[in-house]
Design a protein around this motif. Structure first.
Motif, PDB file in Angstrom:
ATOM      1  N   SER A  28       0.850  -1.198  -0.025  1.00  0.00           N
ATOM      2  CA  SER A  28      -0.020  -0.037  -0.111  1.00  0.00           C
ATOM      3  C   SER A  28       0.818   1.401   0.012  1.00  0.00           C
ATOM      4  N   SER A  33      -3.313   5.756   1.498  1.00  0.00           N
ATOM      5  CA  SER A  33      -3.715   5.886   2.567  1.00  0.00           C
ATOM      6  C   SER A  33      -3.844   7.243   3.140  1.00  0.00           C
ATOM      7  N   SER A  34      -3.119   8.190   2.938  1.00  0.00           N
ATOM      8  CA  SER A  34      -3.182   9.559   3.444  1.00  0.00           C
ATOM      9  C   SER A  34      -4.523  10.179   2.706  1.00  0.00           C
ATOM     10  N   SER A  37      -7.629   8.755   4.532  1.00  0.00           N
ATOM     11  CA  SER A  37      -7.765   9.286   5.693  1.00  0.00           C
ATOM     12  C   SER A  37      -8.386  10.734   5.607  1.00  0.00           C
TER      13      SER A  37
END
Length: 80
Positions: A28, A33-34, A37
């Motif tokens: 990943s 992922s940022s 989020s």
């Protein structure tokens, strides 16, 4: 002669290992992922503001305080 053999072996090993690499095995990424989020956080703030509209005043005030402290800290670091 050993340099050519080592290069060929390295290229062959890369081709063998790269051939079995699938997208399911891909690690990943930090950017993905940022983004997830950040999107979830923005959605949560939007829902909270719809539920309690005066909450936006606290969020904007916190934003200005953080920006102000960041600018003062940058000035402090860059002063002669």
């Amino acid at each position: 002669m050993t340099f050519c053999q080592g290069t060929f072996t390295g290229a062959l090993l890369f081709r063998i290992t790269n051939h079995s690499y699938t997208t399911a095995m891909r690690p990943s990424s930090l950017v993905g992922s940022s983004l997830l989020s950040s999107g979830l956080l923005a959605l949560l703030f939007g829902i909270m503001i719809l539920i309690q509209p005066d909450l936006i005043a606290y969020i904007v005030a916190t934003f200005f305080i953080v920006i102000g402290l960041s600018l003062i800290g940058t000035w402090w670091k860059l002063r002669p």
